[in-house]
Design a protein around this motif. Structure first.
Motif, PDB file in Angstrom:
ATOM      1  N   ASP A  73       0.859  -1.170   0.000  1.00 48.32           N
ATOM      2  CA  ASP A  73       0.000   0.000   0.000  1.00 48.32           C
ATOM      3  C   ASP A  73       0.905   1.233   0.000  1.00 48.32           C
ATOM      4  O   ASP A  73       1.828   1.333   0.816  1.00 48.32           O
ATOM      5  N   CYS A  74       0.634   2.165  -0.879  1.00 48.35           N
ATOM      6  CA  CYS A  74       1.476   3.358  -0.964  1.00 48.35           C
ATOM      7  C   CYS A  74       1.370   4.240   0.282  1.00 48.35           C
ATOM      8  O   CYS A  74       2.222   5.082   0.524  1.00 48.35           O
ATOM      9  N   ALA A  75       0.348   4.031   1.093  1.00 46.76           N
ATOM     10  CA  ALA A  75       0.181   4.802   2.327  1.00 46.76           C
ATOM     11  C   ALA A  75       0.928   4.180   3.506  1.00 46.76           C
ATOM     12  O   ALA A  75       0.765   4.627   4.645  1.00 46.76           O
ATOM     13  N   THR A  76       1.758   3.164   3.249  1.00 45.28           N
ATOM     14  CA  THR A  76       2.520   2.531   4.322  1.00 45.28           C
ATOM     15  C   THR A  76       3.383   3.584   5.019  1.00 45.28           C
ATOM     16  O   THR A  76       4.175   4.266   4.366  1.00 45.28           O
ATOM     17  N   PRO A  77       3.248   3.720   6.336  1.00 45.82           N
ATOM     18  CA  PRO A  77       4.035   4.741   7.040  1.00 45.82           C
ATOM     19  C   PRO A  77       5.515   4.339   7.114  1.00 45.82           C
ATOM     20  O   PRO A  77       5.841   3.162   7.180  1.00 45.82           O
ATOM     21  N   PRO A  78       6.392   5.343   7.118  1.00 46.25           N
ATOM     22  CA  PRO A  78       7.818   5.044   7.209  1.00 46.25           C
ATOM     23  C   PRO A  78       8.215   4.500   8.578  1.00 46.25           C
ATOM     24  O   PRO A  78       7.603   4.832   9.580  1.00 46.25           O
ATOM     25  N   GLU A  79       9.225   3.654   8.569  1.00 48.94           N
ATOM     26  CA  GLU A  79       9.874   3.162   9.787  1.00 48.94           C
ATOM     27  C   GLU A  79      11.351   3.476   9.644  1.00 48.94           C
ATOM     28  O   GLU A  79      11.973   3.080   8.661  1.00 48.94           O
ATOM     29  N   ASP A  80      11.914   4.181  10.584  1.00 47.90           N
ATOM     30  CA  ASP A  80      13.319   4.595  10.523  1.00 47.90           C
ATOM     31  C   ASP A  80      13.627   5.310   9.208  1.00 47.90           C
ATOM     32  O   ASP A  80      14.654   5.053   8.563  1.00 47.90           O
ATOM     33  N   ASN A  81      12.712   6.167   8.783  1.00 43.43           N
ATOM     34  CA  ASN A  81      12.850   6.975   7.563  1.00 43.43           C
ATOM     35  C   ASN A  81      12.882   6.155   6.273  1.00 43.43           C
ATOM     36  O   ASN A  81      13.375   6.615   5.259  1.00 43.43           O
ATOM     37  N   VAL A  82      12.370   4.932   6.328  1.00 41.38           N
ATOM     38  CA  VAL A  82      12.264   4.094   5.133  1.00 41.38           C
ATOM     39  C   VAL A  82      10.804   3.696   4.975  1.00 41.38           C
ATOM     40  O   VAL A  82      10.173   3.238   5.930  1.00 41.38           O
ATOM     41  N   SER A  83      10.270   3.877   3.779  1.00 43.74           N
ATOM     42  CA  SER A  83       8.863   3.556   3.545  1.00 43.74           C
ATOM     43  C   SER A  83       8.746   2.544   2.403  1.00 43.74           C
ATOM     44  O   SER A  83       9.091   1.386   2.582  1.00 43.74           O
ATOM     45  N   VAL A  84       8.271   2.980   1.251  1.00 39.22           N
ATOM     46  CA  VAL A  84       8.047   2.078   0.113  1.00 39.22           C
ATOM     47  C   VAL A  84       8.685   2.655  -1.139  1.00 39.22           C
ATOM     48  O   VAL A  84       8.830   3.873  -1.280  1.00 39.22           O
ATOM     49  N   LEU A  85       9.063   1.759  -2.053  1.00 44.40           N
ATOM     50  CA  LEU A  85       9.477   2.174  -3.394  1.00 44.40           C
ATOM     51  C   LEU A  85       8.206   2.591  -4.125  1.00 44.40           C
ATOM     52  O   LEU A  85       7.185   1.906  -4.039  1.00 44.40           O
ATOM     53  N   GLN A  86       8.268   3.680  -4.871  1.00 37.83           N
ATOM     54  CA  GLN A  86       7.109   4.145  -5.633  1.00 37.83           C
ATOM     55  C   GLN A  86       7.440   4.085  -7.118  1.00 37.83           C
ATOM     56  O   GLN A  86       8.418   4.702  -7.554  1.00 37.83           O
ATOM     57  N   VAL A  87       6.639   3.343  -7.852  1.00 36.33           N
ATOM     58  CA  VAL A  87       6.818   3.229  -9.299  1.00 36.33           C
ATOM     59  C   VAL A  87       5.687   4.013  -9.945  1.00 36.33           C
ATOM     60  O   VAL A  87       4.508   3.711  -9.730  1.00 36.33           O
ATOM     61  N   THR A  89       3.647   5.318 -13.264  1.00 41.62           N
ATOM     62  CA  THR A  89       3.340   4.792 -14.592  1.00 41.62           C
ATOM     63  C   THR A  89       2.147   5.527 -15.195  1.00 41.62           C
ATOM     64  O   THR A  89       1.344   6.115 -14.464  1.00 41.62           O
ATOM     65  N   THR A  90       2.043   5.477 -16.497  1.00 43.55           N
ATOM     66  CA  THR A  90       0.869   5.993 -17.204  1.00 43.55           C
ATOM     67  C   THR A  90       0.198   4.859 -17.974  1.00 43.55           C
ATOM     68  O   THR A  90      -0.406   5.076 -19.013  1.00 43.55           O
ATOM     69  N   ALA A  91       0.282   3.657 -17.464  1.00 40.75           N
ATOM     70  CA  ALA A  91      -0.210   2.476 -18.177  1.00 40.75           C
ATOM     71  C   ALA A  91      -1.724   2.433 -18.331  1.00 40.75           C
ATOM     72  O   ALA A  91      -2.222   1.816 -19.249  1.00 40.75           O
ATOM     73  N   ASP A  92      -2.470   3.068 -17.447  1.00 46.00           N
ATOM     74  CA  ASP A  92      -3.934   3.016 -17.522  1.00 46.00           C
ATOM     75  C   ASP A  92      -4.463   4.168 -18.357  1.00 46.00           C
ATOM     76  O   ASP A  92      -4.833   5.222 -17.828  1.00 46.00           O
ATOM     77  N   ALA A  93      -4.477   3.990 -19.660  1.00 47.45           N
ATOM     78  CA  ALA A  93      -5.029   4.975 -20.598  1.00 47.45           C
ATOM     79  C   ALA A  93      -4.454   6.373 -20.356  1.00 47.45           C
ATOM     80  O   ALA A  93      -5.169   7.362 -20.402  1.00 47.45           O
ATOM     81  N   GLY A  94      -3.161   6.436 -20.096  1.00 48.43           N
ATOM     82  CA  GLY A  94      -2.494   7.717 -19.910  1.00 48.43           C
ATOM     83  C   GLY A  94      -2.661   8.331 -18.535  1.00 48.43           C
ATOM     84  O   GLY A  94      -2.083   9.368 -18.240  1.00 48.43           O
ATOM     85  N   THR A  95      -3.469   7.724 -17.678  1.00 46.50           N
ATOM     86  CA  THR A  95      -3.664   8.228 -16.323  1.00 46.50           C
ATOM     87  C   THR A  95      -2.428   7.926 -15.486  1.00 46.50           C
ATOM     88  O   THR A  95      -1.932   6.807 -15.490  1.00 46.50           O
ATOM     89  N   ARG A  96      -1.950   8.932 -14.779  1.00 47.05           N
ATOM     90  CA  ARG A  96      -0.783   8.713 -13.915  1.00 47.05           C
ATOM     91  C   ARG A  96      -1.204   7.912 -12.699  1.00 47.05           C
ATOM     92  O   ARG A  96      -2.210   8.207 -12.068  1.00 47.05           O
ATOM     93  N   ARG A  97      -0.413   6.905 -12.403  1.00 46.95           N
ATOM     94  CA  ARG A  97      -0.711   6.039 -11.264  1.00 46.95           C
ATOM     95  C   ARG A  97       0.610   5.701 -10.577  1.00 46.95           C
ATOM     96  O   ARG A  97       1.642   5.569 -11.220  1.00 46.95           O
ATOM     97  N   THR A  98       0.546   5.524  -9.279  1.00 45.31           N
ATOM     98  CA  THR A  98       1.709   5.099  -8.503  1.00 45.31           C
ATOM     99  C   THR A  98       1.395   3.755  -7.876  1.00 45.31           C
ATOM    100  O   THR A  98       0.335   3.580  -7.276  1.00 45.31           O
ATOM    101  N   VAL A  99       2.313   2.795  -8.048  1.00 43.13           N
ATOM    102  CA  VAL A  99       2.214   1.502  -7.366  1.00 43.13           C
ATOM    103  C   VAL A  99       3.454   1.364  -6.504  1.00 43.13           C
ATOM    104  O   VAL A  99       4.519   1.885  -6.831  1.00 43.13           O
ATOM    105  N   CYS A 100       3.304   0.671  -5.387  1.00 40.12           N
ATOM    106  CA  CYS A 100       4.380   0.663  -4.390  1.00 40.12           C
ATOM    107  C   CYS A 100       4.813  -0.743  -4.002  1.00 40.12           C
ATOM    108  O   CYS A 100       4.031  -1.693  -4.081  1.00 40.12           O
ATOM    109  N   PHE A 101       6.064  -0.811  -3.539  1.00 37.32           N
ATOM    110  CA  PHE A 101       6.672  -2.068  -3.122  1.00 37.32           C
ATOM    111  C   PHE A 101       7.473  -1.830  -1.855  1.00 37.32           C
ATOM    112  O   PHE A 101       8.143  -0.808  -1.713  1.00 37.32           O
ATOM    113  N   LYS A 102       7.394  -2.778  -0.942  1.00 44.18           N
ATOM    114  CA  LYS A 102       8.124  -2.702   0.326  1.00 44.18           C
ATOM    115  C   LYS A 102       9.298  -3.668   0.265  1.00 44.18           C
ATOM    116  O   LYS A 102       9.128  -4.841  -0.088  1.00 44.18           O
ATOM    117  N   VAL A 103      10.486  -3.167   0.585  1.00 39.91           N
ATOM    118  CA  VAL A 103      11.681  -4.001   0.669  1.00 39.91           C
ATOM    119  C   VAL A 103      11.796  -4.446   2.119  1.00 39.91           C
ATOM    120  O   VAL A 103      11.894  -3.615   3.023  1.00 39.91           O
TER     121      VAL A 103
END
Length: 177
Positions: A73-87, A89-103
């Motif tokens: 979830d892109c709303a994941t709160p940071p822990e020790d100043n580390v949160s999520v990777l944000q990718v 994209t404009t893959a959905d009919a040109g609409t800007r979207r952000t998808v997130c990944f947690k390491v």
């Protein structure tokens, strides 16, 4: 033949039949027990759980990984100043979207497909924080590239780096110590 000899032969045959019957029954029960006790092999195939739902909802194809980089979830709160990777994209009919990944670990690997990626933001929320991540990308023409993602900033890719660049598809994220 004498009766004693006949009885001895009959007794020998009876013993042989009894032994064969016990052996056959034992083998059959062992085979049946072995078959019923056999559990399916637990071999990791590294497929991503819930991938079909994520594909349908976010247009992100998650192929496989080691479990150390997960869709988040892109709303994941940071822990020790580390949160999520944000990718981004404009893959959905040109609409800007952000998808997130947690390491989740110092190292990690995730194979995926996200089309029309123009920027990747590291998971560090202050300078010096965040994971070292490499992103592998490709264009529709098959030009592959690997970029080092800024751990605490943004890394433009594809059309984000230069509007005349070809759109890029994110293929892989790899975290290294």
């Amino acid at each position: 033949m004498h009766l004693t000899k006949k009885l001895a032969i009959a007794a020998a045959v009876a013993v042989a039949v009894a032994i064969t019957g016990v052996w056959t029954a034992s083998a059959a029960s062992t085979t049946t027990q072995a078959d019923s006790d056999t559990q399916p092999t637990l071999a990791e195939n590294y497929s991503y759980p819930g991938a079909a739902d994520i594909q349908a909802q976010y247009n992100v194809t998650l192929i496989s990984g080691d479990g150390h980089i997960i869709f988040a979830d892109c709303a994941t709160p940071p822990e020790d100043n580390v949160s999520v990777l944000q990718v981004r994209t404009t893959a959905d009919a040109g609409t800007r979207r952000t998808v997130c990944f947690k390491v989740l670990a110092p190292t990690g690997h995730l194979e995926l497909r996200i089309p029309a990626v123009y920027e990747i933001r590291g998971d560090g929320r202050i300078s010096g924080a965040g994971h070292r991540v490499k992103a592998e990308l490709t264009t529709d023409a098959g030009q592959h590239s690997t970029v080092d993602v800024n751990p605490s900033g943004t890394t433009p890719v594809g059309v984000g780096a230069n509007p005349s660049n070809a759109p890029t598809t994110l293929l892989q994220l790899t975290a290294t110590p």
